[in-house]
Design an enzyme around this catalytic site. Structure first.
Site, PDB file in Angstrom:
ATOM      1  N   ASP A   2       0.638  -1.637   0.264  1.00  8.94           N
ATOM      2  CA  ASP A   2      -0.157  -0.022   0.124  1.00  8.94           C
ATOM      3  C   ASP A   2       0.887   1.140   0.206  1.00  8.94           C
ATOM      4  OD1 ASP A   2      -2.736   0.648   0.413  1.00  8.94           O
ATOM      5  OD2 ASP A   2      -1.106   2.662   1.504  1.00  8.94           O
ATOM      6  N   HIS A  62      -7.005   9.375  -2.727  1.00 12.03           N
ATOM      7  CA  HIS A  62      -6.659   9.708  -1.259  1.00 12.03           C
ATOM      8  C   HIS A  62      -7.715   9.742  -0.131  1.00 12.03           C
ATOM      9  CE1 HIS A  62      -2.275   9.118   1.082  1.00 12.03           C
ATOM     10  NE2 HIS A  62      -3.434   9.087   1.531  1.00 12.03           N
TER      11      HIS A  62
END
Ligand code: NDP
Length: 281
Positions: free
Chosen positions: A46, A109
């Protein structure tokens, strides 16, 4: 280490339930950390444009000898690039930095509801383009609240496969997580160990003794029991291995509930609040 289970996403793709987070891993050290994580057995990394270490992720994968096709890579659109053309260019740069022609999962995000005229839907529609042309196998969001998700549901064509949110024993974020699960959006826990703050908790320590595991393993197993994806970060290979070794034991429902009861609500939050966070970098 027992094999990592996979979770099926709403688009039919599968994601390893355990991932390796690289937030705050310095770019020059990311290759080494990622190669070590792959050596331990992680197959899901990630990263994010904001972390500045996507190229390090690529270096680590190349150095490990594990084929790209066996690694699930997530990255995230940075806050300054929500305008559609900026998002397209930033996505090209992500693929270049990761040395790949597709990404497994690409996320917005932060929703930034106080920026861009509150319009994250146009940004999401650009991610829909990446999914349509196959360069993003799955698309999702991070830090989206229920009202943000409801707006996407009303105005977008593709449902987010994932919502990556702050979730740990001190911020269980239950209403949001339940909303996601009820709507087929996989929950992914960021800062799953509360940035190591939850490791010294006496309730966790007592359960760790009961199951003969470490506090970190107990917390990560709790995420697993809830059915969430979790992405702990460690630069220490021993702790990487410890964090990955959570698939051969279980917690009772009483133990799960005791950990969930540690929730401190807003006081437990370690990161910014998604409704007000407006940092553009
Ligand atoms: P974590 O909850 O994963 O905690 C990381 C901290 O815990 C580090 O200080 C690490 O130190 C320590 N640690 C890890 N494992 C152990 C262990 N077994 N025993 C003792 N200490 C341990 O927090 P992060 O904030 O790093 O979150 C994880 C990932 O979540 C990030 O890397 C990123 O990928 C993602 N994230 C996403 C966000 C978003 O907005 N979408 C926001 C924040 C994070 P050491 O390295 O020295 O082992």
């Amino acid at each position: 280490m027992a094999e990592t289970p996979e979770i099926e996403l709403v688009d039919g793709n599968r994601i390893p339930q355990l991932g390796f987070g690289v937030f705050l891993v310095p770019p020059a050290e990311t290759g080494k950390a990622v190669a070590a994580a792959l050596e331990v057995g992680y197959r899901h990394i990630d990263t994010a444009q904001m972390y500045g270490n996507e190229a390090g992720v690529a270096e680590g994968i190349a150095a490990s000898g594990v084929p790209r096709s066996e690694v699930f890579i997530t990255s995230k659109l940075n806050n300054a690039f929500h305008e559609p053309d900026d998002a397209r260019e930033a996505f090209d740069r992500t693929l270049f930095a990761l040395d790949t022609d597709y990404i497994d999962l690409f996320l917005i995000h932060w929703p930034l509801p106080t920026r861009y005229g509150g319009d994250f839907v146009s940004t999401w529609k650009v991610l829909e383009e990446f999914a349509a042309d196959g360069r993003a196998r799955s698309i999702g969001v991070s830090n989206f609240l229920i009202d943000h998700l409801q707006r996407l549901e009303a105005e977008a064509d593709v449902k987010p496969a994932v919502n990556q949110i702050e979730h740990h024993p001190y911020l269980t974020n239950r209403e949001l997580a339940d909303h996601c699960q009820a709507n087929g959006i996989a929950v992914e826990s960021w800062s799953p160990l509360a940035k190591a703050e939850a490791l010294d908790d006496p309730v966790i320590a007592a359960i760790a003794e009961e199951v003969d595991r470490t506090p970190a393993q107990v917390i990560l197993r709790w995420h697993c029991e809830l059915g969430y994806i979790f992405i702990p970060k460690s630069v220490n290979p021993q702790r990487m291995a410890e964090n990955a070794d959570v698939f051969d034991f279980s917690l009772t429902s009483e133990q799960v509930e005791a950990i969930s009861a540690l929730d401190r609500g807003e006081e437990g939050r370690t990161g910014p609040h998604p409704a007000t966070f407006d940092w553009l970098g």
